[in-house]
Write an enzyme that holds these catalytic residues in place. Structure first.
Site, mmCIF file in Angstrom:
data_model
loop_
_atom_site.group_PDB
_atom_site.id
_atom_site.type_symbol
_atom_site.label_atom_id
_atom_site.label_comp_id
_atom_site.label_asym_id
_atom_site.label_seq_id
_atom_site.Cartn_x
_atom_site.Cartn_y
_atom_site.Cartn_z
ATOM 1 N N ASP A 214 2.137 56.772 5.552
ATOM 2 C CA ASP A 214 3.072 57.204 6.600
ATOM 3 C C ASP A 214 2.407 57.466 7.940
ATOM 4 O OD1 ASP A 214 5.210 57.119 4.827
ATOM 5 O OD2 ASP A 214 4.936 59.209 4.202
ATOM 6 N N ASP A 238 3.281 60.403 11.747
ATOM 7 C CA ASP A 238 4.255 61.157 10.962
ATOM 8 C C ASP A 238 3.936 62.651 11.082
ATOM 9 O OD1 ASP A 238 6.503 61.421 9.346
ATOM 10 O OD2 ASP A 238 5.383 61.222 7.497
ATOM 11 N N ASP A 242 1.466 67.298 5.698
ATOM 12 C CA ASP A 242 2.617 67.208 4.797
ATOM 13 C C ASP A 242 2.157 67.533 3.383
ATOM 14 O OD1 ASP A 242 4.130 66.423 6.937
ATOM 15 O OD2 ASP A 242 4.760 64.499 6.101
ATOM 16 N N ARG A 294 9.327 71.791 13.116
ATOM 17 C CA ARG A 294 8.680 71.796 11.798
ATOM 18 C C ARG A 294 7.326 72.505 11.819
ATOM 19 N NH1 ARG A 294 9.931 66.079 8.660
ATOM 20 N NH2 ARG A 294 12.190 66.144 8.878
#
Length: 496
Positions: A214, A238, A242, A294
């Site tokens: 990603d 991205d 994560d 985020r």
């Protein structure tokens, strides 16, 4: 005979019921049974460090102690360079106990190239991180490591950038997939792009085909006991970090995030139930300039956000869906000028009738420039009673706790761009010394009993196979009962 058979059947059905419940037990390897006690321990350690600093004279304060419990654990040792592995004893939060390469040999990276991801050269970072044994990986000089494809780690590794200026960039960047006990410390990670559809080595004996990544800075996939400390992350395709697919036991601390949209994702999707066991500590970080959203965005799990400095955001700071627990303590939230973006929190695609019961708590947070946090949850006072029994340090300490966030010695400005020496966005670079061919070599040494190999938790026993086995057992017992009944009937006829 029949009463005994009935008792046996009841016992078997109880066992089947127990296994059925186990099939829905979402406990993950290294998931803590009492997350509030971990929160309590973080606050206790912080209080001890702050109190110790306050007890010293002004001269002594300027020399070393900051009140940051992670940094104060190792930085005050003037001989830290010769005792690097002490760092492994300094983790806090849900990643406490992460070993990294503790007990293993020192592997010196001397070659910054990445020519062959399927068969990396000795002396390169890729060669170091795929080894089976625990390794403490350091760098011989400043390096810009431009990856050809994603850098896949094996378990029990520490990448320790102290004493050098190390940048990791390029294609794929860092992948932690089905591994455990990894420490990444004092590294720049930036300008990461998607790549893949190629063969990449994951261990000295395994080379596998990888699909397209990603473009995350650090991707944590099905992994546990991961500690990211004093890293600087920006400009990735991205996410910067994560963590998905049942990852847990994670601490992200003392890092600097900037110039990015979707900063941090915790949780695969709303329907992925194993992420309910995700536990993450986010502590002493600086969420800096040019961030959008985020910080993090959470799905399920328990997320402790403590003593971070949120300089600004464009949409929101902390978001979530699928009922995550968010415990925000002693942070400083500075809202942007946009009057429509003052709220710290965002429940993503969820009606208030649903999220009203989610446990989102703000405790001792400092709201600046109109920022506000929308708490929720019916049982907040009782649920967090233990977690708050040690009062979180006031956000007034944020400046000193996050002063060194990011890579040590990095020049940062809240306006303007960050400088990346040697990075042009293309071509190749090799700032390391010539590979000698023997970096990281030598005897195995004494690894203090640390487990070799991938270290990833073995997959749980197949519940379906257990169910099949029990079903066959039940059939055999019933068949035996039937035969015994038939035999008894035959004997009674013969006797007549």
């Amino acid at each position: 005979m029949l009463p005994f058979t009935c008792i046996l059947l009841v016992c078997i059905m109880a066992s089947v019921s127990s296994i059925s419940r186990a099939a829905f037990n979402l406990s993950l390897p290294h998931q803590h049974p009492d997350p509030d006690s971990v929160v309590h321990d973080v606050q206790r350690r912080l209080n001890v460090s702050i109190s110790r600093r306050q007890a010293l004279s002004i001269t002594q304060k300027d020399q070393c102690l900051t009140g940051n419990p992670i940094d104060d654990c190792w930085r005050c040792d003037p001989n830290w360079y010769n005792n690097r592995q002490r760092l492994a004893d300094c983790s806090i939060g849900f990643a406490q106990g992460t070993l990294g390469g503790k007990g293993g040999q020192i592997y010196v990276v001397t070659d910054s190239s990445d020519h062959n991801p399927a068969n990396p050269n000795p002396g390169t970072l890729r060669h170091a991180v795929i080894q089976n044994e625990p390794l403490w990986i350091i760098f011989s000089t400043n390096m810009l490591i431009k990856l050809k494809h994603e850098l896949i780690f094996n378990s029990y590794k520490t990448v320790d950038g102290r004493g050098a200026n190390v940048h990791i960039t390029g294609n794929g960047c860092i992948t932690l997939q089905y591994v455990s006990h990894v420490i990444i410390h004092n590294i720049h990670v930036h300008h990461c792009k998607p790549s893949g559809n190629t063969l990449i080595a994951a261990s000295p004996t395994h080379v596998g085909f990888r699909g397209r990544s990603d473009g995350d800075g650090i991707s944590i996939f099905g992994s546990q006991k991961i500690w990211i400390d004093h890293c600087s992350l920006s400009y990735c395709t991205d996410g910067l970090v994560d963590a998905i697919m049942g990852s847990t036991g994670i601490t992200i601390s003392n890092s600097y995030f900037s110039h990015h949209d979707e900063v941090m994702l915790l949780g695969h999707n709303d329907g992925y139930l194993p992420d309910s066991g995700m536990q993450v500590t986010i502590a002493f970080n600086h969420f800096g300039e040019a961030l959008v959203q985020r910080m993090p965005r959470c799905r399920r799990g328990y997320i402790h956000v403590v003593n971070n400095d949120f300089t600004a955001w464009e949409m929101y700071a902390i978001g979530g869906s699928a009922n995550p627990t968010i415990n925000s303590q002693g942070n400083r939230y500075t809202a942007p000028a946009d009057p429509n973006a003052k709220e710290v929190t965002k429940r993503v695609d969820t009606d208030e009738s649903e999220w009203g019961g989610w446990n989102w708590r703000t405790d001792g947070d400092l709201m600046v420039n109109g920022a506000y946090f929308v708490p929720s949850g019916a049982g907040l006072s009782t649920q967090y009673a233990k977690a708050s029994s040690v009062e979180p340090k006031s956000a007034a300490y944020i400046q000193q706790l996050t002063f060194n966030a990011g890579v040590f010695g990095e020049a940062r400005e809240e306006t303007g761009s960050i400088s990346y020496p040697g990075y042009t966005g293309g071509g190749s670079s090799s700032t390391g010394t010539t590979n000698t061919g023997n970096a990281g070599s030598g005897d195995d040494g004494d690894f203090l009993g640390i487990i070799f190999g991938s270290g990833a938790a073995p997959p749980p026993p197949s519940t379906s196979m257990a169910s099949i086995f029990l079903s066959l057992l039940i059939i055999l017992i019933l068949n035996s009962i039937t035969n015994q009944v038939a035999l008894a009937s035959l004997l009674s006829l013969l006797l007549l």
